[in-house]
Write a protein that holds these residues in place. Structure first.
Motif, PDB file in Angstrom:
ATOM      1  N   ALA A   1     -42.656-104.170 -86.853  1.00 11.76           N
ATOM      2  CA  ALA A   1     -41.305-104.098 -87.409  1.00 11.76           C
ATOM      3  C   ALA A   1     -40.824-102.651 -87.504  1.00 11.76           C
ATOM      4  N   THR A   2     -39.495-102.486 -87.513  1.00 12.28           N
ATOM      5  CA  THR A   2     -38.889-101.164 -87.673  1.00 12.28           C
ATOM      6  C   THR A   2     -37.782-101.210 -88.728  1.00 12.28           C
ATOM      7  N   ALA A   3     -37.542-100.045 -89.317  1.00 16.15           N
ATOM      8  CA  ALA A   3     -36.430 -99.874 -90.254  1.00 16.15           C
ATOM      9  C   ALA A   3     -35.735 -98.571 -89.896  1.00 16.15           C
ATOM     10  N   ALA A   4     -34.497 -98.669 -89.452  1.00 20.02           N
ATOM     11  CA  ALA A   4     -33.719 -97.474 -89.146  1.00 20.02           C
ATOM     12  C   ALA A   4     -33.096 -96.973 -90.445  1.00 20.02           C
ATOM     13  N   ALA A   5     -33.500 -95.765 -90.862  1.00 18.66           N
ATOM     14  CA  ALA A   5     -32.996 -95.168 -92.106  1.00 18.66           C
ATOM     15  C   ALA A   5     -31.925 -94.146 -91.756  1.00 18.66           C
ATOM     16  N   HIS A   6     -30.674 -94.484 -92.034  1.00 22.30           N
ATOM     17  CA  HIS A   6     -29.555 -93.601 -91.740  1.00 22.30           C
ATOM     18  C   HIS A   6     -29.304 -92.716 -92.966  1.00 22.30           C
ATOM     19  N   LEU A   7     -29.457 -91.404 -92.805  1.00 21.51           N
ATOM     20  CA  LEU A   7     -29.313 -90.474 -93.917  1.00 21.51           C
ATOM     21  C   LEU A   7     -27.893 -89.930 -93.984  1.00 21.51           C
ATOM     22  N   ASP A   8     -27.368 -89.859 -95.218  1.00 22.20           N
ATOM     23  CA  ASP A   8     -26.097 -89.162 -95.383  1.00 22.20           C
ATOM     24  C   ASP A   8     -26.368 -87.685 -95.663  1.00 22.20           C
ATOM     25  N   ARG A   9     -25.342 -86.923 -95.908  1.00 24.50           N
ATOM     26  CA  ARG A   9     -25.523 -85.477 -96.043  1.00 24.50           C
ATOM     27  C   ARG A   9     -26.243 -85.100 -97.343  1.00 24.50           C
ATOM     28  N   ALA A  10     -26.369 -86.047 -98.259  1.00 27.82           N
ATOM     29  CA  ALA A  10     -27.144 -85.805 -99.490  1.00 27.82           C
ATOM     30  C   ALA A  10     -28.604 -86.220 -99.317  1.00 27.82           C
ATOM     31  N   GLY A  11     -28.957 -86.727 -98.134  1.00 28.04           N
ATOM     32  CA  GLY A  11     -30.328 -87.151 -97.882  1.00 28.04           C
ATOM     33  C   GLY A  11     -30.626 -88.564 -98.328  1.00 28.04           C
TER      34      GLY A  11
ATOM     35  N   ALA B   1     -30.763 -92.589 -98.003  1.00 24.61           N
ATOM     36  CA  ALA B   1     -30.947 -93.462 -96.847  1.00 24.61           C
ATOM     37  C   ALA B   1     -30.313 -94.834 -97.050  1.00 24.61           C
ATOM     38  N   THR B   2     -29.709 -95.363 -95.961  1.00 27.80           N
ATOM     39  CA  THR B   2     -29.363 -96.777 -95.883  1.00 27.80           C
ATOM     40  C   THR B   2     -30.100 -97.333 -94.668  1.00 27.80           C
ATOM     41  N   TYR B   3     -30.451 -98.643 -94.715  1.00 27.17           N
ATOM     42  CA  TYR B   3     -31.430 -99.172 -93.762  1.00 27.17           C
ATOM     43  C   TYR B   3     -30.866-100.292 -92.891  1.00 27.17           C
ATOM     44  N   GLU B   4     -31.405-100.345 -91.668  1.00 30.77           N
ATOM     45  CA  GLU B   4     -31.149-101.430 -90.729  1.00 30.77           C
ATOM     46  C   GLU B   4     -32.508-101.873 -90.188  1.00 30.77           C
ATOM     47  N   PHE B   5     -32.816-103.205 -90.244  1.00 30.28           N
ATOM     48  CA  PHE B   5     -34.168-103.681 -90.010  1.00 30.28           C
ATOM     49  C   PHE B   5     -34.303-104.545 -88.766  1.00 30.28           C
ATOM     50  N   ASP B   6     -35.464-104.424 -88.118  1.00 33.76           N
ATOM     51  CA  ASP B   6     -35.960-105.391 -87.140  1.00 33.76           C
ATOM     52  C   ASP B   6     -37.293-105.857 -87.712  1.00 33.76           C
ATOM     53  N   PHE B   7     -37.306-107.047 -88.335  1.00 27.41           N
ATOM     54  CA  PHE B   7     -38.414-107.378 -89.222  1.00 27.41           C
ATOM     55  C   PHE B   7     -38.912-108.804 -89.021  1.00 27.41           C
ATOM     56  N   GLY B   8     -40.235-108.968 -89.089  1.00 23.75           N
ATOM     57  CA  GLY B   8     -40.881-110.271 -89.131  1.00 23.75           C
ATOM     58  C   GLY B   8     -42.139-110.151 -89.980  1.00 23.75           C
ATOM     59  N   TRP B   9     -42.523-111.245 -90.642  1.00 19.71           N
ATOM     60  CA  TRP B   9     -43.640-111.156 -91.592  1.00 19.71           C
ATOM     61  C   TRP B   9     -44.337-112.505 -91.758  1.00 19.71           C
ATOM     62  N   GLU B  10     -45.665-112.481 -91.626  1.00 18.31           N
ATOM     63  CA  GLU B  10     -46.485-113.649 -91.913  1.00 18.31           C
ATOM     64  C   GLU B  10     -47.750-113.169 -92.617  1.00 18.31           C
ATOM     65  N   LEU B  11     -48.423-114.079 -93.342  1.00 17.71           N
ATOM     66  CA  LEU B  11     -49.626-113.723 -94.078  1.00 17.71           C
ATOM     67  C   LEU B  11     -50.517-114.940 -94.219  1.00 17.71           C
ATOM     68  N   ASP B  12     -51.817-114.748 -93.999  1.00 11.01           N
ATOM     69  CA  ASP B  12     -52.819-115.766 -94.290  1.00 11.01           C
ATOM     70  C   ASP B  12     -53.369-115.473 -95.682  1.00 11.01           C
ATOM     71  N   PRO B  13     -53.049-116.309 -96.698  1.00  8.70           N
ATOM     72  CA  PRO B  13     -53.527-116.015 -98.052  1.00  8.70           C
ATOM     73  C   PRO B  13     -55.038-115.889 -98.144  1.00  8.70           C
ATOM     74  N   GLY B  14     -55.757-116.588 -97.264  1.00  9.31           N
ATOM     75  CA  GLY B  14     -57.214-116.526 -97.289  1.00  9.31           C
ATOM     76  C   GLY B  14     -57.776-115.181 -96.893  1.00  9.31           C
ATOM     77  N   SER B  15     -56.949-114.322 -96.295  1.00  8.82           N
ATOM     78  CA  SER B  15     -57.433-113.001 -95.873  1.00  8.82           C
ATOM     79  C   SER B  15     -57.394-111.988 -97.001  1.00  8.82           C
ATOM     80  N   VAL B  16     -56.832-112.369 -98.148  1.00  6.89           N
ATOM     81  CA  VAL B  16     -56.637-111.417 -99.251  1.00  6.89           C
ATOM     82  C   VAL B  16     -57.649-111.702-100.358  1.00  6.89           C
ATOM     83  N   PRO B  17     -58.556-110.767-100.636  1.00  3.11           N
ATOM     84  CA  PRO B  17     -59.517-110.993-101.718  1.00  3.11           C
ATOM     85  C   PRO B  17     -58.837-110.970-103.078  1.00  3.11           C
ATOM     86  N   THR B  18     -59.263-111.871-103.953  1.00  2.00           N
ATOM     87  CA  THR B  18     -58.672-111.953-105.289  1.00  2.00           C
ATOM     88  C   THR B  18     -59.774-111.984-106.354  1.00  2.00           C
TER      89      THR B  18
END
Length: 310
Positions: A82-92, A94-111
């Protein structure tokens, strides 16, 4: 005893686009930034994320390994990174534009017992992975403390009323919640920050904090609202500042033995303000250093000039 921390959430490439000049790419994503911040502050950190085996994904994996963070199984199974384009104004800022996808196997996370779990941002509110994040939090909560940063991204999270349902469900399962004033304005338009903090605290967390950019941070804990001025800093950009605040806050609470197992949860709930304030001070110091640097580049412990037993 050292408390291991598992961070669950997105890792992506921030494409920082200044008002003039060339774009620069940095590894980013709020959970990744928090994981790096914690590792640099000396904490045993694991990351469950979802990146590809493309060049950007390999860059993130190399960074994670180089920071001493354990990348959990299944974290490199994405079709693309995934990517996030952070557009900076002159004060530094950021506003963001995303190309995003997300999945998770709960069994992969130790608890396991005596650990701390941190979740946040897009991965905790965007399907199909957000349901799996909720499952992980529910499974972990009986034996581990939980922190959560909504880190709202309106362009991906849809209607704020719908997002608020998901976000408040996670807030109710967390021990520590941190958000920005921008998150608050989007989720609760027209509602003062102290009122929002009081509402969140009523859902269950022991400590709730809202940062306000260069203005003071507001923290509600131990039944009392406290305000903390930010530290002076020459701002280069604000990318990752909130994540550094989160990492610093968790670091301070970890060092004070206020995060970990169920007993730590009780200690956090009844902690006195001088101990809590020290953790907030560390959070503010981490944020001040980060905004003085380009991109999400949190400090190491030595940068903070602190002398605390680890």
């Amino acid at each position: 005893m050292s408390v291991p921390v598992t961070v669950v959430g997105e890792a992506l490439i921030d494409i920082v686009i200044p008002p003039s000049g060339d774009a620069v790419e940095h590894a980013g994503g709020s959970p990744l930034n928090v994981a790096i911040g914690l590792a640099r502050l000396g904490h045993d950190t694991r990351l469950a994320t979802h990146v590809g085996t493309d060049a950007r994904g390999r860059r993130i994996a190399d960074l994670v390994n180089g920071e001493g963070i354990t990348l959990l199984p299944g974290s490199t199974d994405a079709a693309r990174t995934a990517t996030a384009a952070a557009h900076l104004d002159r004060a530094g800022v950021a506003t963001y534009e995303f190309d995003f996808g997300w999945e998770l196997d709960p069994g992969s996370v130790p608890t396991g017992d005596g650990a701390h779990l941190h979740v946040g941002s897009i991965s905790a509110t965007t399907e199909p992975g957000s349901g799996a994040v909720l499952d992980v939090v529910r499974a972990a909560r009986a034996s581990a403390t939980v922190s959560y940063d909504p880190n709202a991204r309106p362009s991906l999270m849809g209607d704020p009323a719908d997002a608020r349902v998901v976000i408040e469900r996670l807030i109710g399962l967390a021990d520590v919640v941190k958000a920005s004033d921008e998150d608050v304005r989007w989720l609760y338009p027209g509602t003062p920050v102290p009122q929002v903090l009081a509402h969140w605290a009523s859902l269950g967390p022991a400590l709730c904090a809202v940062t306000q950019g260069g203005e003071e941070a507001i923290v509600l804990a131990a039944g009392e609202l406290q305000r903390f001025p930010t530290l002076p800093s020459a701002v280069v950009d604000t990318v990752g500042a909130g994540d550094s605040f989160m990492a610093g806050l968790l670091s301070g609470l970890l060092d004070a033995s206020l995060l970990g197992d169920a007993a730590a949860r009780e200690r956090l709930r009844f902690a006195e303000w001088p101990v809590l304030a020290a953790a907030v001070d560390r959070a503010l110091a981490c944020a001040a250093i980060t905004v003085s640097r380009a991109g999400a580049n949190p400090p190491h412990r030595v940068d903070l000039d602190i002398d605390i037993e680890g």
